[in-house]
Scaffold this active site. Structure first.
Site, PDB file in Angstrom:
ATOM      1  N   SER A 276       0.964  -1.196  -0.077  1.00 16.44           N
ATOM      2  CA  SER A 276      -0.025   0.071  -0.004  1.00 16.44           C
ATOM      3  C   SER A 276       0.916   1.442   0.035  1.00 16.44           C
ATOM      4  O   SER A 276       1.902   1.453   0.495  1.00 16.44           O
ATOM      5  CB  SER A 276      -0.914  -0.040   1.234  1.00 16.44           C
ATOM      6  OG  SER A 276      -1.177   1.350   1.628  1.00 16.44           O
ATOM      7  N   LYS A 282       0.675  -3.404   5.034  1.00 10.96           N
ATOM      8  CA  LYS A 282      -0.083  -3.825   3.944  1.00 10.96           C
ATOM      9  C   LYS A 282       0.542  -4.549   3.121  1.00 10.96           C
ATOM     10  O   LYS A 282       1.747  -4.608   2.594  1.00 10.96           O
ATOM     11  CB  LYS A 282      -1.044  -2.844   3.237  1.00 10.96           C
ATOM     12  CG  LYS A 282      -1.976  -2.262   4.012  1.00 10.96           C
ATOM     13  CD  LYS A 282      -3.029  -3.035   4.274  1.00 10.96           C
ATOM     14  CE  LYS A 282      -4.149  -2.998   3.174  1.00 10.96           C
ATOM     15  NZ  LYS A 282      -5.460  -3.680   3.404  1.00 10.96           N
ATOM     16  N   GLU A 289      -7.261 -10.742  -6.583  1.00 13.00           N
ATOM     17  CA  GLU A 289      -8.426  -9.501  -6.898  1.00 13.00           C
ATOM     18  C   GLU A 289      -8.377  -9.363  -8.386  1.00 13.00           C
ATOM     19  O   GLU A 289      -9.687  -9.339  -8.631  1.00 13.00           O
ATOM     20  CB  GLU A 289      -8.068  -8.426  -6.058  1.00 13.00           C
ATOM     21  CG  GLU A 289      -8.181  -8.523  -4.427  1.00 13.00           C
ATOM     22  CD  GLU A 289      -7.336  -7.257  -3.774  1.00 13.00           C
ATOM     23  OE1 GLU A 289      -7.282  -6.230  -4.239  1.00 13.00           O
ATOM     24  OE2 GLU A 289      -6.866  -7.745  -2.868  1.00 13.00           O
TER      25      GLU A 289
END
Ligand code: ARG
Length: 475
Positions: A276, A282, A289
């Site tokens: 991130s 993160k 995804e």
């Protein structure tokens, strides 16, 4: 260079040319167009329509163009309308007027349908090979976890324990069906439209069967009007690609869930994760995804082509030019996602301990109590009821099923003896699921054997198909 114009007093308006132009996306058909031109040329020559003195230079120029395109030294220019006109420009630049000879007995209508079939066949074989690589990584991962118990789910709620290898291996099945769909699709895709001309066939002594054979098709089309209008092969390919995408999306969703802190089962490798820009801690499963998200555009491409075909008059209409971008996009997309998912699967580690601890939670062994009673000849409805009461008692007293006392068991149902605890283990539950395709270690072993054999058969088959196709292209 326009391939028409004789009957026109004006050249097309700028907006007309801009809307008609397809060379910026259909240029990727060039190698297939050149190859089918070689086949057409051979027939024009053997039927005596072209003298050797004309045919030979054209053959030489077609081959030159093939290598110039591969090297990037011949490319479309602003004024080229589509791949066919760009290549005819290339021929006439090299040969003068005889460069236009190949138009005899051939229309862009049968030509483009032939090119697109060849393109689709070539790339669907490549897709199949990538699907097989994915299957291989799934099989390897499934074998790695062949002894790892995990909770199995329905409604995303704990249902019954399963071997985690069995959970992974289920994905291989969908992809086997996709591979069978590709095999079956090839039977219909490998029909040659060449020789159908604009729509009615040709008055020249062509031999559609010969060109079909030379280009690796099974046969030439039975009806010339159908041949130039049929895009079933595009719609079907888009369906297969959508189905592959949907299978990939379900893997993606699973990986996303398993990688959450709450689950904590999947440790996706750094190489297949992203970070991130603001939260330094993160590690996101972006590949999973994207695998999930890309399915949307694949279905969109299928829907777009089906809608374009609906109610379309025969024979060729320019609407059909809209077949290409969706097909190209779906093929590109699937070929992008497959290797990423294959790598993601191969490099993910799973927390055996966490999965094993979770396996009996949520009263996932309650079915064992019902099955125990069924073996004692209790009707299933009563058995189910009794097992449910055990769960309710556990829930209200904060215990697990095996923690109920002998007396509690027998008061719920007289046939429920203390030895019911023997089946109230994850190990026992797994061992007992011995039906074909079940999750017992023995059934799983058979499943793995079969699926490995099937995948290696697919692998040989599609390797041969790829080899035959590239030999045909290089001929
Ligand atoms: N670019 C056209 C297509 O992709 C080629 C066929 C054009 N045929 C025609 N009659 N205008 O469909």
């Amino acid at each position: 260079m326009a391939l028409w114009g004789g009957r026109f007093a004006q050249s097309p308006a700028e907006a007309v040319f801009a809307l008609s132009r397809s060379v910026h996306f259909d240029w990727r058909l060039a190698p297939y167009d050149l190859r089918s031109s070689l086949a057409h040329l051979a027939v024009l020559q053997s039927s005596g329509l072209l003298e050797k003195s004309v045919a030979e230079p054209i053959r030489g120029a077609l081959k030159e163009l093939t290598s110039e395109i591969a090297q990037g030294t011949f490319a479309p220019i602003e004024t080229d309308e589509d791949v066919h006109s760009a290549l005819e420009r290339g021929l006439t630049e090299k040969l003068g007027a005889i460069g236009g000879s190949l138009r005899a007995g051939r229309s862009r209508n049968d030509q483009v349908a032939t090119d697109l079939r060849l393109y689709a066949i070539d790339h669907m074989i490549e897709v199949a090979q990538q699907v097989i690589a994915l299957q291989e990584s799934l099989i390897a991962k499934a074998k790695e976890y062949s002894d790892a118990p995990a909770p199995g789910f329905t409604h995303l709620q704990h249902a019954q324990p399963v071997l985690f290898g069995h959970e992974i291996a289920k994905h291989v099945q969908g992809f086997s069906r996709d591979l069978e769909r590709i095999e079956n699709w090839l039977d219909r895709a490998q029909i040659s439209p060449l020789g159908s001309g604009a729509l009615a066939g040709s008055s020249l002594p062509l031999s559609p069967e010969t060109t079909a054979k030379e280009l690796g098709f099974i046969a030439s089309a039975a009806n010339s009007i159908d041949a130039v209008s049929d895009r079933d092969f595009v719609a079907e390919a888009l369906f297969i690609l959508s189905m592959i995408g949907i299978h990939l999306s379900r893997i993606g969703e699973e990986w996303c869930i398993w990688a959450t802190t709450e689950f904590g089962w999947a440790k996706v490798s750094d190489a297949y994760s992203t970070g991130s820009s603001i939260m330094p801690q993160k590690k996101n499963p972006d590949m999973a995804e994207l695998a999930r998200g890309k399915a949307g555009r694949l279905v969109g491409n299928l829907t777009g082509v089906l809608t374009m075909l609906k109610g379309l008059p025969f024979a060729y209409n320019r609407d059909l030019q809209e077949d290409k971008e969706p097909l190209f996009d779906s093929i590109d997309t699937v070929l992008l996602v497959l290797p990423a998912v294959t790598g993601m699967i191969a490099t993910t580690d799973f927390d055996r301990e966490k999965m094993a601890l979770a396996a009996p939670l949520g009263f996932s062994l309650a079915t064992e109590i019902a099955d125990y009673l069924v073996r004692a000849k209790v009707p299933f409805a009563h058995a189910h009821e009794a097992a449910g009461k055990c769960v309710a008692l556990c829930e209200s007293t904060g215990r697990q099923l095996h923690q109920l006392t002998d007396q509690e068991f027998s008061s719920i149902h007289p046939e429920l003896k203390g030895n019911v605890r023997d089946v109230l283990t994850v190990h026992g539950a797994l061992e007992s699921r011995t039906t074909i395709g079940g999750t017992s270690p023995a059934s799983f072993k058979n499943q793995m054997k079969e699926v490995s054999e099937k995948t290696s058969t697919f692998s040989k088959e599609f390797t041969n198909k790829a080899k035959a196709f590239s030999e045909m292209m290089g001929a």
